[in-house]
Design an enzyme around this catalytic site. Structure first.
Site, short mmCIF file in Angstrom:
data_model
loop_
_atom_site.label_atom_id
_atom_site.label_comp_id
_atom_site.label_asym_id
_atom_site.label_seq_id
_atom_site.Cartn_x
_atom_site.Cartn_y
_atom_site.Cartn_z
N HIS A 142 0.84 -1.08 -0.07
CA HIS A 142 0.24 -0.14 -0.04
C HIS A 142 0.90 1.23 0.16
CE1 HIS A 142 -3.47 -2.52 1.83
NE2 HIS A 142 -3.74 -2.06 0.81
N CYS A 175 -2.56 -0.11 9.54
CA CYS A 175 -3.46 -0.95 9.18
C CYS A 175 -4.69 -1.38 10.15
CB CYS A 175 -3.04 -2.12 8.46
SG CYS A 175 -1.61 -1.66 7.60
N1 GLY Z 1 -2.76 -9.27 4.41
C1 GLY Z 1 -3.09 -7.75 4.03
C2 GLY Z 1 -3.59 -7.48 2.82
O1 GLY Z 1 -2.89 -8.09 1.90
O2 GLY Z 1 -4.34 -6.90 2.48
#
Ligand code: GLY
Length: 386
Positions: free
Chosen positions: A283, A370
């Site tokens: 991300h 997250c």
């Molecule tokens: N394991 C976190 C994701 O891939 O979104």
């Protein structure tokens, strides 16, 4: 944690309505229908504030208040006396009782809200979290090799993280668990919360789309909601907010259509959205997070520095590529223990962070931002998470 309000009143409809209002506004509530029941429970489960009816069957409020003030464990309890009689008359009845406020029934719920806010000011932020799924070992992985995940250890780290959020001024609200959704602990990806609205994401990984349902429910009482629609995809972890400047990572999870829709939703509210190319990590926020509206922590191997014109950029230590993800909450910065060299840079250049262990959660390709979805309680609160 949310403040606890006890209601001592024998009028069941009043108790039900007031409970509904208080729970909606994030308080924990319990009730008792007489002073004896209240005292017994309060000794086990001390409330922060008591709403006490003035005229109950089997004992009036003033006598109950006098008894509370005699009880060493409860004598400092903040009390709001409620009654159908005028406030001035109530004040006469409970004359000389310190720490008592009055509310005439039927009351405007906003007045109750104001009184409570004066007595127990609410946390600056709401932090939504979600339990670690027992299926976490089946999580999505994009840039990491699969390794054995100790789910118990991940859950313990997550609990310690929630405590750090509380200490940093968050009202931590755990959403209902989603044991069948392996990545559901990474609640940030399901939405992006602004002061004016929340955008419900459409996660790029199909296995994660079910996560948004509960998040949408939780946010519906808090913000106006908008949604990213198919064929757009967008993960919350790809959206970095720094004041009115918003950066959206172009990744395997977030596509151009998702970014376009985000821009259209935010433009009327004065935000400017810029797309940022991301390589080498999952991300955008794996590669860059914000200290404030002008300063970012960045791994420029994964995102180009020139995507952030006008910002002060602090580079992570190159031996710690995952160190750019930190969580800013008001004056507190939360970062994982795994990055001591970047931490030293932060302490030198910016400020001392609060450290949490997150290495077990990191095996599932998640980081400190997250694991929570942050909503500022009052518009204009310095934005968290970034
Ligand atoms: N394991 C976190 C994701 O891939 O979104």
């Amino acid at each position: 944690m949310a403040a606890t309000i006890a209601i001592c009143d024998d009028d069941q409809s009043f108790v039900e309505l007031t409970t509904r209002y208080l729970v909606f506004h994030g308080y924990s509530v319990w009730s008792a229908e007489d002073p004896a029941g209240f005292t017994a429970r309060a000794l086990e489960e001390p409330p922060d504030v008591l709403l006490l009816d003035m005229q109950m069957r089997g004992g009036g409020g003033p006598q109950a208040l006098a008894a509370i003030r005699e009880c060493p464990e409860l004598k400092n309890l903040k009390v709001i006396m409620c009654s159908g009689m005028p406030v001035e008359q109530m004040a006469l009845w409970a004359e000389g009782m310190a720490g008592v406020k009055y509310l005439a029934k039927p009351f405007d719920t906003r007045r109750l809200g104001q009184l409570l806010e004066e007595i127990v000011p609410k946390a600056a932020f709401i932090a939504f979290t979600r339990a670690v799924s027992p299926q976490m070992a089946r999580c999505e992985l994009t840039h990491l090799e699969r390794s054995v995940i100790d789910v118990k250890r991940a859950a313990a780290q997550h609990e310690a993280y929630e405590k750090a959020l509380s200490k940093a001024g968050c009202d931590v609200r755990r959403l209902s668990a989603a044991p069948d959704l392996p990545d559901s602990v990474f609640v940030e990806d399901a939405a992006v919360v602004f002061d004016e609205l929340a955008v419900i994401a459409r996660p790029g990984a199909e296995t994660r789309r079910g996560e948004v349902v509960e998040v949408e429910k939780a946010l519906s009482g808090l913000r106006h909601l908008e949604k990213i629609e198919s064929p757009g995809t967008l993960d919350g972890g790809d959206v970095l907010v720094a004041g009115k400047r918003v950066f959206a990572g172009r990744t395997a999870r977030t596509n151009d259509e998702g970014i376009r829709q985000l821009g259209l939703l935010l433009a009327p509210r004065g935000y400017v959205v810029a797309a940022v190319p991301v390589t080498g990590c999952l991300h955008l926020k794996s590669a860059v997070t914000a200290f404030d509206e002008n300063s970012l922590l960045i791994n420029s191997k994964w995102v180009p520095r020139d995507a952030f014109p006008g910002f002060d950029l602090l580079e992570i230590d190159p031996s710690e590529p995952y160190a750019a993800n930190v969580l800013k909450l008001g004056e507190t910065l939360i970062m994982p223990s795994a990055f001591p060299k970047t931490r030293a840079r932060l302490e030198r250049e910016w400020k001392k962070p609060v450290i949490v262990d997150a290495d077990e959660l990191a095996k599932a390709e998640g980081a400190v931002t997250c694991c929570s979805l942050i909503a500022a309680r009052r518009p204009g609160e310095p934005r968290a998470g970034c």
